[in-house]
Scaffold this active site. Structure first.
Site, short mmCIF file in Angstrom:
data_model
loop_
_atom_site.label_atom_id
_atom_site.label_comp_id
_atom_site.label_asym_id
_atom_site.label_seq_id
_atom_site.Cartn_x
_atom_site.Cartn_y
_atom_site.Cartn_z
N LYS A 1 0.80 -1.23 0.00
CA LYS A 1 0.00 0.00 0.00
C LYS A 1 0.84 1.27 0.00
O LYS A 1 0.56 2.22 -0.72
CB LYS A 1 -0.96 0.00 1.19
CG LYS A 1 -2.02 -1.08 1.00
CD LYS A 1 -3.20 -0.97 1.92
CE LYS A 1 -4.11 -2.17 1.64
NZ LYS A 1 -5.40 -2.13 2.24
N ARG B 1 -2.44 -9.22 -9.91
CA ARG B 1 -2.80 -10.60 -10.26
C ARG B 1 -4.09 -10.57 -11.06
O ARG B 1 -4.67 -9.52 -11.27
CB ARG B 1 -3.06 -11.39 -8.97
CG ARG B 1 -4.08 -10.67 -8.09
CD ARG B 1 -4.57 -11.54 -6.96
NE ARG B 1 -5.25 -10.77 -5.93
CZ ARG B 1 -6.52 -10.38 -5.98
NH1 ARG B 1 -7.25 -10.65 -7.03
NH2 ARG B 1 -7.06 -9.70 -4.99
N LYS C 1 -8.39 4.43 10.13
CA LYS C 1 -8.27 2.99 9.88
C LYS C 1 -6.94 2.45 10.40
O LYS C 1 -5.97 3.18 10.55
CB LYS C 1 -8.47 2.67 8.40
CG LYS C 1 -7.46 3.26 7.46
CD LYS C 1 -7.85 2.89 6.03
CE LYS C 1 -6.75 3.20 5.06
NZ LYS C 1 -7.13 2.95 3.67
N HIS D 1 -16.84 1.70 -5.80
CA HIS D 1 -15.56 1.02 -6.00
C HIS D 1 -15.48 0.70 -7.49
O HIS D 1 -16.24 -0.13 -7.99
CB HIS D 1 -15.52 -0.25 -5.15
CG HIS D 1 -14.32 -1.10 -5.40
ND1 HIS D 1 -13.40 -1.38 -4.42
CD2 HIS D 1 -13.89 -1.74 -6.50
CE1 HIS D 1 -12.44 -2.15 -4.93
NE2 HIS D 1 -12.72 -2.38 -6.19
N GLU E 1 -7.45 -0.22 -8.45
CA GLU E 1 -8.71 0.10 -7.80
C GLU E 1 -8.79 1.57 -7.44
O GLU E 1 -7.82 2.16 -6.96
CB GLU E 1 -8.87 -0.75 -6.52
CG GLU E 1 -8.88 -2.24 -6.79
CD GLU E 1 -9.25 -3.06 -5.55
OE1 GLU E 1 -9.77 -4.16 -5.73
OE2 GLU E 1 -9.02 -2.58 -4.41
N GLY F 1 -9.63 -5.26 6.06
CA GLY F 1 -10.84 -6.02 6.35
C GLY F 1 -11.85 -5.27 7.19
O GLY F 1 -12.78 -5.86 7.73
N GLY F 2 -11.69 -3.96 7.31
CA GLY F 2 -12.70 -3.17 8.00
C GLY F 2 -12.53 -3.10 9.50
O GLY F 2 -13.23 -2.37 10.19
#
Lengths: 540, 137
Positions: free
Chosen positions: A147, A321, A188, A238, A304, A194-195
């Site tokens: 990231k 990927r 975050k 998204h 994304e 994963g939230g």
């Protein structure tokens, strides 16, 4: 699509007496770049089957690996050769996979998605063993897959990123950062996704409470209570762009909208996105290509983005990927992405992108029980029927009689529909799901059907928070009907009768579930086994 | 497995059905669900007044057990962590009580519905009631 198989055409015209069987056995050399390819598929389930289907179509030998719980899994039987890995963590064990590749004389490894597909150390180990890794280079994976470095790479390429993303380890620092970025903001966990450890903060008054809660959750989930703060884009779509690179150049193959998620798990995906203008679409594609070129990206990848209410967008991350939802792109562009992955990995140049056509929507069938908070569901598949019809494609890795175990991820199948427009694709997908029968364990099929029929979906008003705010519960069948079915199963067709609550006809129980004709999967004596799930566009 | 056409209140439903363990699977128009046999259901809840068997909510692996026999728990106390299909489930006490038995260990594979922990009402032992605080919720 790609390299136009000159070699095989020359061969066919020069030697028309070649026996039909050998032509069928090696339609191969369809792709000259793949002449010496022998590909081990280091994965399981639907994606292993998906990759093996392309290998079969290309006449390239495919090698499956399987662990103890997957001894009877379809991907094992679809391959030309299969290698046992032993315990169920085998798909995650680089040593065992590399040993399997050595023992089966593989020349390449396709990692699928998940497991080791984004592990740069594994990609490096594959290359160090003299094998081709069907994916980007370890350097590109590091530059784009992690990231922090991905964000830096994006900023260098001039791609907009989410404002903020600073580490903030006290409420005071967080409050100051929020004042600078502007509310609403998102807190975050720095140590995981994963939230967990995630909180939306709409104003300064909420900061202290939200900060404490996020920190507590992050500590419990990741043993790491560092938090990041960034601008909250809400409501957000998204939207992700499919990229293909060959290390020199890169192209974009349209976008996919994947806003409909439950617990950070995608449920429905489509292409094109119903919620962005052509201008935004172009800008997203250009940003993704700039990023790929900047990293000298080779192979397939996905960039994304989050797209906000005014279609302002920000880079989120890169998946280095093949993506689960790649079939919607394949149906729109009439391209086989796995084939391109293989060819690029063997040094072939990129194909020129074909023009897109129509609309494609994918629904993911998960082994989870909507009546019990969507908990994972295991069990033996007692009965399985897929719809086969124009414009519908099924990607699956399960077969009737198979035990779905709790050891792997819950994805059972993807049902993908293509149509000339979004409405045709939607109606085809609903009809296909309605005619899909899977008995023996709970699935989310009713949830998928109700999403596709909902007003928000019809209007294309899909955001990342849409499903969490949607109150939905499955509706059980009427008790009278359940009783009638129970009776019919008990008595069989001979006692079926007419009238209210009575069975009118039935084939009767007792078809032998464990007969080899049912459990061995598709095969034909003296020919190729076929699997109907690979038909890309139906018969349009 | 059977395909059955069944008429209920004048409407004909095309139903795919199969007998499973202790019940039947029914799929109508792509919507499937499990309907347990009535006999099995009736043996369930009645005796739950004093003992509560806390059952596995899903088939999976017991990752950790967080309570011991004799331990007092409050509503929401973490009893065990289960894992299936890469998802973690935190099994918590549905009410305050005393752990009467623990039927599982970390590493066990358990089937859906298998009893994992038995809770006893703590009221029978005043000394333990004293140390048990009711959850504010």
């Amino acid at each position: 699509m790609t390299a136009r198989r000159p070699a095989s055409r020359a061969h066919r015209s020069a030697d028309t007496k070649a026996p039909a069987r050998s032509a069928a056995r090696s339609p191969a050399k369809a792709s000259p770049a793949l002449d010496r390819a022998r590909v081990l598929v280091a994965n399981r389930g639907e994606i292993a089957c998906r990759v093996l289907h392309t290998l079969r179509a290309l006449g390239v030998p495919g090698i499956a690996v399987y662990t103890d719980a997957d001894r009877e899994a379809p991907h094992r039987w679809l391959a030309d050769e299969a290698h046992a890995l032993g315990a169920n963590d085998g798909y995650l064990d680089p040593e065992r996979l590399l040993a399997a590749a050595r023992e089966t004389s593989a020349t390449a490894i396709h990692p699928g998605y998940g497991f080791l597909s984004q592990n740069a150390a594994f990609a490096q180990a594959v290359a160090d063993s003299g094998l081709v890794f069907v994916g980007p280079s370890p350097a590109a994976m590091r530059a784009l897959g992690e990231k922090r470095s991905a964000r830096a790479t994006a900023e260098r390429a001039g791609v907009p990123v989410i404002p903020g993303a600073a580490e903030c380890n006290t409420v005071a620092i967080a409050t100051e950062a929020a004042r600078r970025i502007g509310y609403p903001v998102l807190l975050k966990a720095a140590g995981g996704g994963g939230g967990k450890g995630m909180r939306r903060v709409v104003g300064a008054g909420e900061m202290a409470t939200a900060f404490a809660a996020a920190q507590r959750e992050a500590r419990a989930a990741f043993a790491d209570d560092r938090l990041l703060i960034e601008k909250l884009i809400h409501p957000a779509r998204h939207v992700e762009v499919q990229i293909l690179g060959d290390g020199r150049d890169a192209i974009a193959l349209g976008e996919r909208e994947c806003s409909l998620q439950r617990r950070y798990q995608k449920v429905i995906e489509e292409s094109p996105s119903p919620g962005i203008s052509d201008g935004t679409r172009r800008a997203l594609g250009e940003a993704a290509v700039a990023l790929a070129r900047g990293a000298k990206y080779a192979n397939a990848g996905t960039v994304e983005f989050l797209v906000g209410p005014d279609e302002e967008f920000a880079f989120l991350e890169v998946n280095t990927r093949l993506q689960v939802e790649h079939p919607v792109t394949e149906l729109r562009f009439g391209i086989d992405l796995v084939r391109v992955q293989l060819e690029v990995a063997y040094g072939a140049p990129l194909p020129s992108p074909p023009p897109p056509r129509g609309h494609a929507i994918e629904a993911r069938i998960y082994a989870e029980d909507p009546a019990r908070e969507f908990l994972p569901a295991s069990g033996r598949i007692l009965h399985l029927e897929w719809p086969h019809r124009p414009g519908v494609r099924i990607d699956t890795g399960v077969a009737e009689g198979q035990d779905v175990t709790p050891f792997f991820d819950p994805l059972l199948a993807k049902v993908i529909a293509w149509g000339e427009d979004r409405e045709e694709a939607r109606q085809r997908l609903i009809a296909a799901l309605a005619d899909t029968v899977l008995l023996g364990l709970a699935t989310n099929q009713s949830f998928l059907l109700d999403i596709l029929a909902s007003d928000f979906f019809v209007r294309g008003e899909t955001h990342t928070t849409t499903l969490e705010g949607w109150s939905w519960a499955p509706e059980p069948a009427p008790p009278a009907l359940v009783e009638a079915v129970r009776k019919a199963l008990r008595t069989g067709p001979a006692n079926g009768g007419q009238g209210s609550g009575a069975p009118r006809d039935g084939l009767g129980p007792g078809r032998d579930l464990f007969s080899p004709w049912r459990s061995l999967g598709p095969f034909r004596i003296g020919g190729e086994a076929t699997d109907p799930s690979t038909d890309p566009r139906g018969s349009r | 497995m059977s395909w059955i056409a069944i008429e209920v209140d004048g409407k004909v439903h095309r139903v795919a059905a199969a007998r499973g363990r202790d019940g039947i699977w029914i799929s109508i128009g792509g919507r499937s669900a499990f309907y347990p046999d009535p006999r099995r259901q009736s043996t369930g809840p009645g005796s739950a007044a004093i003992h509560d068997e806390i059952r596995a909510p899903m088939t999976g692996k017991v990752v950790a057990v967080h309570v011991q026999v004799g331990e007092a728990v409050t509503e929401g106390t973490l009893l065990a962590i289960l894992e299936a299909m890469k998802m973690e489930y935190r099994l918590v006490a549905p009410r305050a009580g005393l752990v009467e038995a623990v039927h599982c260990r970390a590493g066990d594979l358990v089937d859906l519905g298998l009893p994992l922990v038995r809770l006893m009402e703590s009221a029978s032992d005043p000394s333990i009631t004293g140390s048990t605080t009711e959850s504010p919720q």
